[in-house]
Design an enzyme around this catalytic site. Structure first.
Site, mmCIF file in Angstrom:
data_model
loop_
_atom_site.group_PDB
_atom_site.id
_atom_site.type_symbol
_atom_site.label_atom_id
_atom_site.label_comp_id
_atom_site.label_asym_id
_atom_site.label_seq_id
_atom_site.Cartn_x
_atom_site.Cartn_y
_atom_site.Cartn_z
ATOM 1 N N VAL A 47 4.360 7.827 12.509
ATOM 2 C CA VAL A 47 3.301 8.283 13.425
ATOM 3 C C VAL A 47 2.404 9.255 12.665
ATOM 4 C CG1 VAL A 47 2.751 9.432 15.600
ATOM 5 C CG2 VAL A 47 4.889 8.134 15.390
ATOM 6 N N ASP A 72 -0.895 -0.808 17.860
ATOM 7 C CA ASP A 72 -0.406 0.139 16.861
ATOM 8 C C ASP A 72 -0.226 1.528 17.493
ATOM 9 O OD1 ASP A 72 -0.343 0.928 13.751
ATOM 10 O OD2 ASP A 72 -1.661 2.346 14.772
ATOM 11 N N GLU A 114 9.162 10.113 9.466
ATOM 12 C CA GLU A 114 7.985 10.974 9.624
ATOM 13 C C GLU A 114 6.668 10.194 9.540
ATOM 14 O OE1 GLU A 114 7.632 14.570 10.193
ATOM 15 O OE2 GLU A 114 5.787 13.503 10.662
ATOM 16 N N LYS A 140 6.329 1.767 12.106
ATOM 17 C CA LYS A 140 6.366 2.127 13.541
ATOM 18 C C LYS A 140 6.923 1.025 14.422
ATOM 19 C CE LYS A 140 2.010 0.824 12.498
ATOM 20 N NZ LYS A 140 1.219 1.132 11.330
ATOM 21 N N ILE A 169 0.397 13.111 8.450
ATOM 22 C CA ILE A 169 0.434 14.334 9.267
ATOM 23 C C ILE A 169 1.883 14.641 9.669
ATOM 24 C CG2 ILE A 169 -0.387 15.441 11.389
ATOM 25 C CD1 ILE A 169 -2.572 13.309 11.545
ATOM 26 N N THR A 178 0.826 -1.205 0.000
ATOM 27 C CA THR A 178 0.000 0.000 0.000
ATOM 28 C C THR A 178 0.865 1.263 0.000
ATOM 29 O OG1 THR A 178 -1.618 -1.226 1.277
ATOM 30 C CG2 THR A 178 -1.882 1.147 1.248
ATOM 31 N N VAL A 179 1.817 1.337 0.916
ATOM 32 C CA VAL A 179 2.631 2.558 1.021
ATOM 33 C C VAL A 179 3.701 2.591 -0.072
ATOM 34 C CG1 VAL A 179 4.057 3.985 2.552
ATOM 35 C CG2 VAL A 179 2.204 2.606 3.517
ATOM 36 N N GLY A 223 0.708 8.885 9.960
ATOM 37 C CA GLY A 223 0.667 8.760 8.497
ATOM 38 C C GLY A 223 1.148 10.024 7.806
ATOM 39 N N LYS A 275 3.232 4.011 18.369
ATOM 40 C CA LYS A 275 3.302 5.417 17.950
ATOM 41 C C LYS A 275 3.556 6.341 19.136
ATOM 42 C CE LYS A 275 0.412 4.557 13.891
ATOM 43 N NZ LYS A 275 -0.964 4.412 13.404
HETATM 44 N N1 HSE Z 1 -3.692 0.598 10.949
HETATM 45 C C1 HSE Z 1 -3.212 1.933 11.104
HETATM 46 C C2 HSE Z 1 -4.405 2.855 11.419
HETATM 47 C C3 HSE Z 1 -2.498 2.354 9.861
HETATM 48 O O1 HSE Z 1 -5.547 2.404 11.324
HETATM 49 O O2 HSE Z 1 -4.205 3.995 11.794
HETATM 50 C C4 HSE Z 1 -1.545 3.501 10.051
HETATM 51 O O3 HSE Z 1 -0.533 3.229 10.954
#
Ligand code: HSE
Length: 404
Positions: free
Chosen positions: A127, A196, A124, A100, A131, A11-12, A129, A200
């Site tokens: 944390v 997750d 960057e 992360k 932002i 994805t990224v 995404g 972060k």
């Molecule tokens: N699974 C994470 C979220 C993706 O929903 O924010 C971004 O780290």
């Protein structure tokens, strides 16, 4: 010419490839040199995708190519990402990552290697995404002591909580909807259990405190126990429930926590809905500043990664000073963290209110026409240990901490 290698075409990674190609002249002008993707590493093949021209399956091709200047790691997970990023830095290449798990565990060490090799390690996108939060924290808020960081750092759980609140849908139904829409993973544990968000806040706390905050030390509670009944009570008190990551200081001691919190309407985080993230930073001179935007998704996250690539190119030959030592920063346990609490216990108010007040002290009751056979109230500020002691002997249906 700056040659970039992207590790991972998910994805990224596909977003990074797209952005570098589509905004190439703009990015190259900003970087001060032409930026080109020389390799994309992935185990899979992508027949018919233009990425085929640069696709490789062997990481050695990238590591042994002296012309690769910047390695972008967007594979996720600690291994093999850690080994690959370490190798890249040791061979004199800058590295940028959105990972992360990697940064929370090995960030300080990788920054040290980057320093030794006069290259850069940037993260960057790890944390929030898309932002900007890491760079503002380390480059803009340099004057302030960071007193508190409080944020909604997980889009999936914020989406689920928003739907539960706005549509009255239960947790399992909304989780399935989030999975169908591609927001939540098939295995949603990392999001819904708070792991997750924990990584972060560990990264932000480490940067704010300048020493390693181990994510294993952070008390972490997810959103699986939140019910629509909890939200019914929130409507009565003009509040919402958000999964917050918080790093702060109380009585001179540092703490960090991830848990669902009652957030009142006067908190700017109250209005952060759906998959959006927001991070509120309190500096001792600046006061509050909030960073808001898309915390996940291919292009927002990739935008932050490519901004790191541009930064690494601009700083060619010297390392940005990022204060994050491998020395451990101890934080207090959950029992020492003091908050008010929203509590629901079984029983009739007339029968148990004196017992509630004897145990919890003065409380503020919340009436609800939708729930019978239970009593809901907000406690005074109690440490985690004081709360546990007060709650002994009650059938607690729900306990949610209240944000300041
Ligand atoms: N699974 C994470 C979220 C993706 O929903 O924010 C971004 O780290």
């Amino acid at each position: 010419m700056i040659n970039v290698a992207i590790l991972g075409y998910g994805t990224v990674g596909s977003g990074v490839y797209k952005i570098i190609n589509e905004n190439n002249s703009h990015i190259s002008r900003r970087a001060g040199d032409e930026v080109k993707v020389k390799y994309v590493l992935d185990l899979r093949d992508f027949p018919g995708d233009p990425v085929e021209k640069v696709l490789v399956h062997d990481v050695d091709i990238i590591m042994n190519d002296k012309d690769v200047d910047v390695v972008v790691e967007v594979m996720g997970g600690v291994e093999p990402a850690y080994t690959f990023v370490k190798r890249a830095l040791e061979s004199g290449k800058s590295a940028c990552t959105s990972n992360k798990e990697l940064v929370a565990k090995h960030g300080a060490e990788l920054l040290g290697i980057a320093q030794e090799k006069s290259v850069n390690f940037f993260f960057e996108a790890s944390v929030g995404g898309g932002i900007p939060i890491i760079r503002p924290l380390i480059e803009c808020l340099t004057v302030d002591h960071i007193e508190e960081i409080q944020g909604i750092m997980n889009g999936t759980t914020n989406y689920i909580l928003t739907k539960m609140e706005d549509e009255g849908a239960d947790f399992d139904t909304v989780l399935k909807d989030a999975q169908d829409k591609g927001y939540a993973e098939k295995n949603p544990e990392a999001d819904i259990e708070g792991f997750d968000a924990c990584r972060k806040i560990a990264i932000l706390a480490s940067l704010a405190y300048e020493k390693q905050v181990d994510f294993e030390d952070i008390y972490t509670e997810g959103i699986t126990k939140i019910t629509t009944q909890d939200f019914d009570y929130m409507k009565k008190i003009n509040a919402s429930i958000k999964l917050l990551g918080i790093a702060g200081k109380a009585d001179g001691k540092r703490y960090a926590i991830v848990a669902p919190f009652v957030v009142y309407k006067d908190n700017p985080l109250y209005n952060v809905k759906d998959v959006f993230n927001a991070i509120l930073v309190k500096g001792d001179m600046l006061g509050d500043v909030m960073f808001y935007g898309k915390g996940a998704g291919s292009l927002p996250t990739a935008s932050a990664v490519v901004s790191d690539v541009v930064d690494a190119v601009k700083r060619h030959g010297y390392t940005a000073k990022i204060h994050w030592s491998t020395e451990k920063r101890d934080i207090v346990d959950a029992g020492s963290i003091a908050t008010q609490n929203f509590v629901r216990v079984s029983g009739d108010k007339a029968a148990i209110s004196s017992k509630i007040e004897a145990s919890f002290g003065q409380v503020e009751y919340i009436e609800s026409d939708k729930s019978s056979g239970e009593v809901a109230f907000i406690t005074k500020v109690l440490s985690g240990r004081e709360y546990e002691k007060a709650a002994e002997g009650f059938d607690v249906i729900s306990r949610i901490r209240v944000s300041k």
